[in-house]
Structure formats: C-alpha cells, structure tokens
Design a protein around this motif. Sequence first.
Motif, PDB file in Angstrom:
ATOM      1  N   GLY A   1      42.257  41.148  43.096  1.00  0.00           N
ATOM      2  CA  GLY A   1      41.137  40.239  43.277  1.00  0.00           C
ATOM      3  C   GLY A   1      40.565  39.790  41.948  1.00  0.00           C
TER       4      GLY A   1
ATOM      5  N   TRP B   1      37.709  39.750  40.957  1.00  0.00           N
ATOM      6  CA  TRP B   1      36.597  40.587  40.522  1.00  0.00           C
ATOM      7  C   TRP B   1      37.045  41.783  39.687  1.00  0.00           C
ATOM      8  CZ3 TRP B   1      36.944  45.617  42.338  1.00  0.00           C
ATOM      9  CH2 TRP B   1      37.802  45.834  43.424  1.00  0.00           C
TER      10      TRP B   1
ATOM     11  N   HIS C   1      43.374  48.176  51.698  1.00  0.00           N
ATOM     12  CA  HIS C   1      42.152  48.416  50.929  1.00  0.00           C
ATOM     13  C   HIS C   1      42.537  49.175  49.666  1.00  0.00           C
ATOM     14  CE1 HIS C   1      39.996  47.968  54.966  1.00  0.00           C
ATOM     15  NE2 HIS C   1      39.554  46.996  54.202  1.00  0.00           N
TER      16      HIS C   1
ATOM     17  N   ASP D   1      35.297  47.094  38.964  1.00  0.00           N
ATOM     18  CA  ASP D   1      34.602  45.820  39.122  1.00  0.00           C
ATOM     19  C   ASP D   1      34.119  45.332  37.755  1.00  0.00           C
ATOM     20  OD1 ASP D   1      33.096  43.680  40.258  1.00  0.00           O
ATOM     21  OD2 ASP D   1      31.306  44.948  40.190  1.00  0.00           O
TER      22      ASP D   1
ATOM     23  N   GLY E   1      38.324  46.803  47.243  1.00  0.00           N
ATOM     24  CA  GLY E   1      38.717  45.450  47.593  1.00  0.00           C
ATOM     25  C   GLY E   1      39.669  45.439  48.766  1.00  0.00           C
TER      26      GLY E   1
ATOM     27  N   PRO F   1      44.948  39.174  47.729  1.00  0.00           N
ATOM     28  CA  PRO F   1      43.522  39.501  47.772  1.00  0.00           C
ATOM     29  C   PRO F   1      42.732  38.520  48.625  1.00  0.00           C
ATOM     30  CG  PRO F   1      44.347  39.451  45.519  1.00  0.00           C
ATOM     31  CD  PRO F   1      45.427  38.893  46.385  1.00  0.00           C
TER      32      PRO F   1
ATOM     33  N   PRO G   1      34.368  42.364  45.522  1.00  0.00           N
ATOM     34  CA  PRO G   1      34.780  43.576  46.234  1.00  0.00           C
ATOM     35  C   PRO G   1      34.151  43.650  47.617  1.00  0.00           C
ATOM     36  CG  PRO G   1      33.188  44.107  44.523  1.00  0.00           C
ATOM     37  CD  PRO G   1      33.539  42.670  44.340  1.00  0.00           C
TER      38      PRO G   1
ATOM     39  N   CYS H   1      30.779  47.885  47.273  1.00  0.00           N
ATOM     40  CA  CYS H   1      30.462  48.099  45.860  1.00  0.00           C
ATOM     41  C   CYS H   1      28.991  48.484  45.694  1.00  0.00           C
ATOM     42  CB  CYS H   1      30.777  46.843  45.059  1.00  0.00           C
ATOM     43  SG  CYS H   1      30.829  47.118  43.265  1.00  0.00           S
TER      44      CYS H   1
END
Length: 336
Positions: A99, A101, A124, A129, A138, A151, A156, A159
């Motif tokens: 992802g 992020w 998952h 992050d 994520g 993703p 996320p 978080c």
Amino acid sequence: MRNTRIASLLGCLLAVVISTGIQSDLAAPAAGAPTGAAVRAPARAPVLDRNFPDPDIVKVGRTYHAYATSDIGRNVQHATSTDLTHWSVAATDPLPELGAWVDSERPRVWAPEVYDNGRGYTLHYTAHDRASGKQCIGVALAASADGPFRPVGDGPLVCPTEQGGAIDAAGYTENGRRHLLWKSDGNCCRMDTWIHLQPISSDGTSLTGPAVGLIKQDRDWEGDLIEAPTLVKRDGRYVLLYSADAYAREIEDGTRYKTGYAVAKDLQGPYTKAAEPLMTTAFFGGQVIGPGGQDVVRGPDGRDRMVFHAWNADRTGRPMHLAGLDFTHGRPVIRP
C-alpha cells in the motif's frame, strides 16, 4: 440403601465437577504441560526448513497454502502442500506491491493472514506506516490464493497510533459474520498489549464496528507482551491461542518466546487464561526453540494440527513446524 447412597454421592460429585466450569479446567496444567526443563513432547524436525516465520495456512481444494513474514526479495513468502508435511516454495511474491501508506525505507511485511472471502482472497499484512512511524495493518485482494494480491485503500486498515499501532491480523468467522483479531503494539512504547476482536466486512476491506479488548499481558511468564492471536471454537468453547514474551534471538537465545491460550463461553469473553503456557522451549526438551506465531489447521485426516515457527539451532532463521493438536473439554493439548 447402600447403593442408593452411593448413587447419590456420585451424582453430587458429578455436579461439582461440571460446576467447576472453565476456571477449574484451566487451573491445572493440561496433560503434558511444561514443568521446568522436563521433556514433555518429542523433538520434531521442521516441515519447512527455511526461514518462514509467523505461518498462516489456508486450504483451497486439496492444496494447503502457507504464507509467512517477508524474506529477502519477497514481501510475503508462499508455499504449497497437499499433506502439510512436504512443501514447495513458490518462486513468485504473492504480494508484489505494498500500500502507498507503507514506509518505503522500512518495507518489511510481517505476519500475513489470508482467507477465502467468497469472491476471491483477502490478505491482511503488517507494515510500517509512513505517517505515524508505527506498525499498522493493511489489506490486499486477489482472485487466487496464489496471488498476485493488490493493495486496497489509501491508508492502513487498522492503525491505532495512540495504542502503539497494530500488528498480527487474524480472522474468525461465525454465523456468516467475519471478525478481525489484532494486537495493539503497545510494547513499542511501554504500554499494555491487548488482543482485540473487531467486526469486519466479509471481504476484509472495511471495519464494521468497534474493537473489543479480550486479553492483555498479565502473567509473569508472558513478559512485556502477548501477540499473534488465533481463535477457534472447539467443544462449544472459544479457544484463543497467542504467543508471548520476547522472540528475539538476542534475548536468552530466543528461548523465552512461547504459546499460551485462554478459553471463553462467549465470543467477546470474558476469556480465562490457562495457568501455564501450552508450548515452550522446555516443552520440546530444548530442541524446538521459542515456539510461537501459531495457526490451527485441519489435516487431510480431518484432525487438528498446530503450525508454528521456532528458531533453528544457530538462530539464523525460524523454520515452520507442525504438531498434532487435540482438544479436551475445549482445552488444547499438543500430541505426538
């Protein structure tokens, strides 16, 4: 008259046994529970003798798919088997991209969890992050258990930075409703570590309700943390397995990591912890070092198995191990 009295006495004793419930079941160690350094289970060679930490397994048809924490060149490791004993490691990364992020300077992925969501597969994963500097969870989706997983979302999924972040996603489904288990990573910041349960959409891409804290570290043998939840229901009871204490090889040669469990009558608890851990280095006579990161899977014969990682002898990696697993009145027992 004497027979009547005996029958009456036996009835009273039976009632007392039943009324003790979960608390007394867990007060005494299970058969084979560790005591000091005594050997309580035969040593087992790993079924996948390579660094393969935090294994998670999903069965698709006759094939078992195992996923593990990242290794050199792969965000997620992937292997397949038809018997849980002989494994083939995939040449490709099932999660080729992370992802947006995720901190690109700390891209390591931990403890993947994969499941069939009915229209494909959900993964998952835990990563750092960029915005908060904390580890968070994520989500990625794929049409096949082989991947590639892509993703989903701009950030996320879980978080909670005020709790130190979140790691170690695990799933549980009951009556068609999907739940996500995760650990608040409080040990990063001198806070408690809680195992949480939270409702989630069937495809695992959105949270649908608040999280409930189930258990936290509160036993001497758990050290500063508990993590790596696995939830199953056996004999009408919810059994929450977890790992505890420091896994690092630099701390007492990695021997402090262990697996514990807690039991409840209701999904949201309260959960009662067992008096002693289920798997320790001593339980395996010192030959399986720091057993943890566990998952429960049904074998080809329909019986439960415990899959977990443990340090190898020179502490260069954590291969994947397999052990037999029974449940007695909802209490797990490792078997030869």
